[in-house]
Design an enzyme around this catalytic site. Structure first.
Site, PDB file in Angstrom:
ATOM      1  N   GLY A 279     -34.232 -32.910 -18.539  1.00 30.22           N
ATOM      2  CA  GLY A 279     -35.291 -32.678 -19.521  1.00 30.22           C
ATOM      3  C   GLY A 279     -34.711 -32.337 -20.880  1.00 30.22           C
TER       4      GLY A 279
ATOM      5  N   LYS B  92     -28.756 -25.601 -19.127  1.00 25.97           N
ATOM      6  CA  LYS B  92     -29.404 -25.823 -20.421  1.00 25.97           C
ATOM      7  C   LYS B  92     -28.391 -25.583 -21.531  1.00 25.97           C
ATOM      8  CE  LYS B  92     -33.808 -24.079 -18.660  1.00 25.97           C
ATOM      9  NZ  LYS B  92     -34.926 -23.143 -18.878  1.00 25.97           N
TER      10      LYS B  92
ATOM     11  N   ASP C 105     -45.299 -18.646 -23.718  1.00 25.53           N
ATOM     12  CA  ASP C 105     -45.214 -20.107 -23.582  1.00 25.53           C
ATOM     13  C   ASP C 105     -45.487 -20.507 -22.140  1.00 25.53           C
ATOM     14  OD1 ASP C 105     -44.923 -22.738 -24.208  1.00 25.53           O
ATOM     15  OD2 ASP C 105     -42.741 -22.710 -24.294  1.00 25.53           O
TER      16      ASP C 105
END
Length: 304
Positions: free
Chosen positions: A116, A136, A229
């Site tokens: 992603g 990440k 979020d």
């Protein structure tokens, strides 16, 4: 003086044509008028002196206040300098203090499999000490000394969070290169799964309960951790027997993302209307949980 002219001419007329009694009476009136005017003049002069004195006192107070203001401003500058020095010393101490979440970059093997891409980093498949993990990598464009300090602070938060419904944080690098954030590997995300097929009501209920438990855990932390979020992209899924289970991700880096991007947190379709306002209280921020969670739950039911 102009007020005395008619009386003066009247006095002259009486003086030359009037009787002695009329002249004496007119003389008394003249003296009385003159005395009243002198008293009035004296009163006005006294009032003028009082006004001048008040003006001088006010000007002196202004001078004293300006002197006090300059002293206060110098004191504030001294306090700011002291605070800045203390913050630098604290940051230096924290950098020297060993963090249990720091892992070596050499222990992370990254692959070319992209899982992603987000606004602040790219997620790829990797291996850490023989286990498959999600790695990440933060974009170098948003890195700065300030953001690095925020990143370290948020990693400290993430390393203290332990809950079955939160994505497991394994560790992160803390060297001069772009930070690597290592977490457990999940099977899918809620957003990706909803694009493929609808969910059953049982799956929706189970996933919703998992999300609620994770948010409740964050909410009950001291101080409360504000996610801001909560969206389908940040709910990752794994299979438990024949059911999908959910885990909330990015709970440790939300403040970091907020500082790096815009004041409107996360995906706007899940954000509460007050999310874009200034001077938000902790109570208002905690309400993001309810609003975002409700929007996501409704989204799951509508899609399914």
């Amino acid at each position: 003086m102009p007020l005395l002219l008619p009386i003066f001419f009247h006095f002259l007329l009486i003086w030359f044509t009037g009787t002695p009694d009329e002249i004496q009476q007119l003389k008394k009136q003249w003296e009385k008028q003159q005395g009243d005017l002198l008293k009035r003049q004296q009163t006005l002069e006294e009032e003028l002196e009082l006004v001048r004195q008040a003006k001088d006192d006010a000007e002196q107070r202004v001078v004293n206040l300006e002197r006090e203001l300059r002293a206060k401003e110098e004191h504030v500058k001294e306090l700011e300098t002291t605070l800045s020095s203390a913050q630098q010393a604290l940051d230096e101490y924290r950098r020297k203090e060993p963090c249990d979440w720091v892992i070596s970059r050499n222990e992370i093997d990254m692959t070319d499999t992209c899982l992603g891409v987000g606004g602040w980093g790219t997620v790829v498949l990797g291996r850490f000490r023989g286990c498959k993990v999600a790695v990440k990598q933060i974009h170098e464009l948003i890195l700065s000394p300030h953001n690095r300090r925020l990143f370290e602070r948020e990693m400290n938060i993430a390393s203290r969070c332990r809950h079955p419904c939160l994505l497991q944080f394994i560790g992160a690098t803390n060297d001069e290169e772009s930070p690597l954030f290592v977490t457990e590997l999940m099977e899918s995300s809620l957003r990706a799964l909803l694009k493929q097929r609808p969910l059953s009501r049982t799956d929706i209920s189970v996933i919703s309960l998992d999300i609620a438990q994770a948010l409740n855990y964050l909410h009950r932390s001291n101080p409360p951790i504000i996610h801001r979020d909560v969206s389908s992209a940040n709910v990752l899924l794994w299979r438990h027997r024949d059911r999908w289970r959910g885990k909330v991700s990015d709970y440790g880096s939300t403040n970091f993302m907020h500082e790096c991007k815009t004041k409107f947190p996360g995906a706007q379709i899940y954000s509460a209307p007050e999310a874009s306002t200034q001077n938000q209280t902790v109570k208002v921020k905690l309400n993001y949980y309810l609003y975002s969670f409700s929007c996501m739950s409704r989204y799951m039911f509508l899609i399914s």
